[in-house]
Design an enzyme around this catalytic site. Structure first.
Site, PDB file in Angstrom:
ATOM      1  N   GLU A 196       0.839  -1.196   0.000  1.00 56.75           N
ATOM      2  CA  GLU A 196       0.000   0.000   0.000  1.00 56.75           C
ATOM      3  C   GLU A 196       0.879   1.253   0.000  1.00 56.75           C
ATOM      4  OE1 GLU A 196      -2.273   0.403   3.592  1.00 56.75           O
ATOM      5  OE2 GLU A 196      -3.025   2.395   3.060  1.00 56.75           O
ATOM      6  N   ASP A 219      -1.254  -0.953   5.706  1.00 52.25           N
ATOM      7  CA  ASP A 219      -1.181  -0.367   7.038  1.00 52.25           C
ATOM      8  C   ASP A 219      -2.217  -0.977   7.974  1.00 52.25           C
ATOM      9  OD1 ASP A 219       0.836   1.331   6.339  1.00 52.25           O
ATOM     10  OD2 ASP A 219      -0.503   3.005   5.826  1.00 52.25           O
ATOM     11  N   ASP A 276      -4.518   0.238   9.661  1.00 50.74           N
ATOM     12  CA  ASP A 276      -5.576   1.212   9.958  1.00 50.74           C
ATOM     13  C   ASP A 276      -6.764   0.952   9.041  1.00 50.74           C
ATOM     14  OD1 ASP A 276      -4.836   2.094   7.483  1.00 50.74           O
ATOM     15  OD2 ASP A 276      -3.941   3.976   8.161  1.00 50.74           O
ATOM     16  N   ASP A 298      -7.902   2.407   6.366  1.00 50.19           N
ATOM     17  CA  ASP A 298      -7.635   2.403   4.936  1.00 50.19           C
ATOM     18  C   ASP A 298      -6.945   1.119   4.513  1.00 50.19           C
ATOM     19  OD1 ASP A 298      -8.827   4.686   4.193  1.00 50.19           O
ATOM     20  OD2 ASP A 298      -6.978   5.873   3.942  1.00 50.19           O
TER      21      ASP A 298
END
Ligand code: 0RA
Length: 666
Positions: free
Chosen positions: A439, A512, A514, A516
């Site tokens: 990512e 990540d 998180d 997203d």
């Protein structure tokens, strides 16, 4: 049809100690999967008793002490003395390997028996097991234990603690088996409520009118402890359940069954407005996620019968080509179930039915039954709808094929633009090679510098890829991110997909920790599952697990992958350290990224497996589909963040690593 079946019908092969020496040989793993395998084995025995027409009910209980029990209201295990062995039938079944009617006898002609290893294996791998048999108005009981023997200097597996006891008179019939999985064998000894529930529900759908209950004594709230599954409609109810969050083309469910020689087959089919195909197959009540001869027969016959029908009613003219099987399966939800005498389970996860005699038998049954169905006037509307959908699908497929040809030509002329962002590895052995899909450009840059270029390739993803769940193939192919993934992997996609040309045997998603990142992971997994399914079923897809924390001290840095590890790391420390919480991969420099996340010696990878295809498919529909309410409910119910202690997990686990937020529609 009931045969006379007493203890003498049970063949005996060998003893139990071997099972404890090499548990993997009998139950696959000693992890959470193997643990549940024990329970499935005992549950199967109860279900077999129902399938034989001797019982109507199976009750499963999970206890606070870690044990589990299974009750059925069947004939009760035999208690008479085996003429050659001189021990009771109960003892034969629970202490002798490969014993039981399934073996060399047709009392249970269609028993599941993937497992087939028998109840004695469960006994061998338990600390204790008790069996109560209610037969001939008498209650009998026996207890087995696996405990340390001073004289032998080892654990003696599953031996009776005394002779079979006559407890008293009873008006009940049936068998109650309770066992405690041995924590000296299993790494994990807690039964998962969700896993057990979902398997029992599946069994209830596959065995209409069998009443299956789950009681979980570990559940706090007394009202929510017991759940009952019983479906009169069998697999057709199953299809209705599978489509609960989808929009059916028409309310009716096509259901039929038939028998040829010893092979019994049934199917339930309903179409929805979705673009994907969801065919779930079972052989002897066991899920065959890798397909096999029954699926092949069903597909072939369905394509043929539908093409014949299209010609008969003039949707296809003489000059037209046949429509493809994929076209007839777009939007299809189907459950097919076959019963076979000696099922051969093959493949990576023993999830493929190998018996070659099954294919022609299933083909004949499907052809026959569907011809009959499609001749009936009252089914013409639905028939027409199915053909309309297939014709539309064929048009789109043709457009996609053209797009793909263009992509392929472009690719051959000049491969650079399409895979421009890929940093290939130098090694040529696909088995050893790894593709990291990373990512963001900045993390991609670190990964590029940090990697071992001999076997690690990096493909950075810019921004969020398209949510493929509600997109058609042509739209997916028009997307740059997916084009570069497809080109990099070398496998082709959808009907062109071929695992043989896979260039990287590990495909590692690195995003990540998180929201997203979770979303990107979910989209990629959905893409692989929908368009390159074998990549997932054959275990090539992994999730990279970057550490969440760095603990810095004068002596150096240590990493923690979750909160529990962090606690452990900092426990004995008396100050003099700082904790950094990583918010993204981009915060690590190339060396750190290599050391923590890419170096095979230290990194944590979670291999994505398909444990329960029905559940995983449902989760994709829930999380990636277009209905908002079920998604919100799922996320609220399953808000388990950062379960970073896994090395292996189901597709569901990987979606759950961090549930995507409500922006999933984006
Ligand atoms: C063999 C013979 C008979 C019953 C069973 C096996 C049996 C085994 C299990 C295991 C769990 N529940 C079970 N219920 C029955 C009885 C044969 C007869 O009564 O003639």
């Amino acid at each position: 049809m009931a045969h006379n079946y007493d203890a003498s019908a049970i063949k005996v092969l060998e003893g139990l100690d071997a099972v404890r020496m090499r548990p993997g040989m009998y139950i696959g793993t000693t992890g959470v999967r193997g643990l549940h395998h024990l329970l499935w084995e005992i549950v199967d025995n109860g279900i077999d008793e129902c399938m034989g027409g001797f019982a109507t009910e199976v009750q499963v209980t999970l206890y606070k002490d870690g044990s589990a029990s299974v009750w059925d209201n069947g004939r009760g295990v035999p208690v008479d003395i085996h003429p050659e062995l001189g021990i009771t039938g109960v003892e034969v079944i629970y202490t002798r390997l490969h014993a039981g009617g399934k073996f060399g006898n047709d009392n249970y002609a269609y028993s599941g028996g993937l497992h087939g290893v028998g109840a004695s294996v469960v006994n061998a791998l338990s600390r204790w097991m008790t069996v109560d048999s209610f037969r001939d108005w008498t209650h009998y009981a026996i207890r087995f234990e696996s405990n340390w023997d001073e004289k032998e200097g080892k654990v003696l597996a599953g031996h009776p603690t005394g002779p079979l006891q006559k407890i008293g008179n009873t008006r009940k019939r049936g068998t109650l088996v309770r066992f405690l999985p041995d924590d000296r064998i299993f790494e994990e000894t807690t039964f998962s409520h969700d896993t057990v529930r979902s398997r029992l529900r599946e069994l209830a759908y596959l065995n209409p009118n069998v009443r299956i209950t789950l009681t979980d004594e570990r559940v706090q709230d007394a009202a929510g402890r017991t759940e009952e599954f019983c479906y009169a409609g069998g697999i057709s109810d199953y299809v209705r359940y599978l489509n609960r969050e989808k929009t059916p083309l028409s309310p009716e469910i096509i259901t039929f069954s038939g028998q040829k020689d010893d092979i019994r087959f049934s199917a339930a089919v309903q179409y929805t407005d979705s673009y994907t195909e969801s065919v779930f197959s079972f052989a002897n009540n066991i899920s065959t996620g890798e397909g096999g001869s029954h699926e092949a027969g069903f597909r072939a016959a369905w394509t043929r019968v539908m093409n014949d029908y299209a010609r008969r009613i003039g949707v296809l003219k003489e000059k037209d080509n046949n429509l493809s099987g994929e076209d007839f399966r777009e939007g299809m939800t189907a459950v097919i179930s076959v019963m076979v005498k000696n099922p051969q389970f093959e493949g990576q996860t023993k999830g493929r039915l190998g018996n070659t005699e099954v294919r022609p038998a299933v083909e004949a049954i499907v052809l026959n039954e569907m011809q009959f169905y499609l001749e009936d006037l009252k089914n013409q509307d639905l028939g027409q709808k199915i053909l309309d959908k297939a014709v539309k699908s064929a048009k789109v497929r043709e457009a996609a094929r053209k797009a793909r040809d263009v992509a392929r030509q472009k690719n051959e002329l000049d491969a650079a633009p399409l895979v421009g962002k890929l940093s290939a590895c130098t090694g040529k052995k696909a088995v050893e090679n790894e593709l990291f899909i990373v990512e963001g450009d900045s993390a991609g840059g670190s990964a590029k510098q940090g990697r071992d270029r001999r076997f690690q390739a990096i493909l950075p993803l810019r921004g969020k890829p398209l949510n493929v769940e509600k997109k058609r193939l042509d739209q997916v192919l028009a997307n740059d991110e997916f084009r570069s993934i497809i080109t990099a992997l070398g496998t082709g996609i959808d009907e062109d997909f071929s695992l043989d040309s896979l260039k990287y045997h590990k495909v590692i998603i690195l995003a990540d920790a998180d929201q997203d990142g979770a979303h990107i992971r979910a989209i990629l997994l959905t893409f692989f599952y929908r368009y390159m399914k074998d990549l997932v079923t054959q275990g090539h897809v992994y999730i990279g697990m970057p550490p969440l924390y760095a603990v810095k001290r004068a002596s150096g840095i240590q990493y923690a992958y979750d909160d529990r590890e962090l606690k452990k790391l900092t426990k004995g420390l008396k100050g003099g350290y700082t904790i950094q919480r990583y918010k993204g991969l981009g915060e690590m420099n190339p060396e750190q990224l290599w050391e923590t996340t890419m170096d095979p010696r230290n990194r944590k990878l979670m291999q994505v497996t398909i444990e329960d295809a029905v559940r995983e498919d449902g989760i994709i529909t829930t999380l990636m589909g277009d209905k908002v309410e079920p998604r919100r409910e799922y996320i609220i119910e399953h808000a388990e963040f950062n379960k970073a202690d896994h090395f292996e997990g189901t597709l569901e686990d990987s979606y759950r690593l961090m549930p995507p937020g409500r922006e999933t529609d984006a």
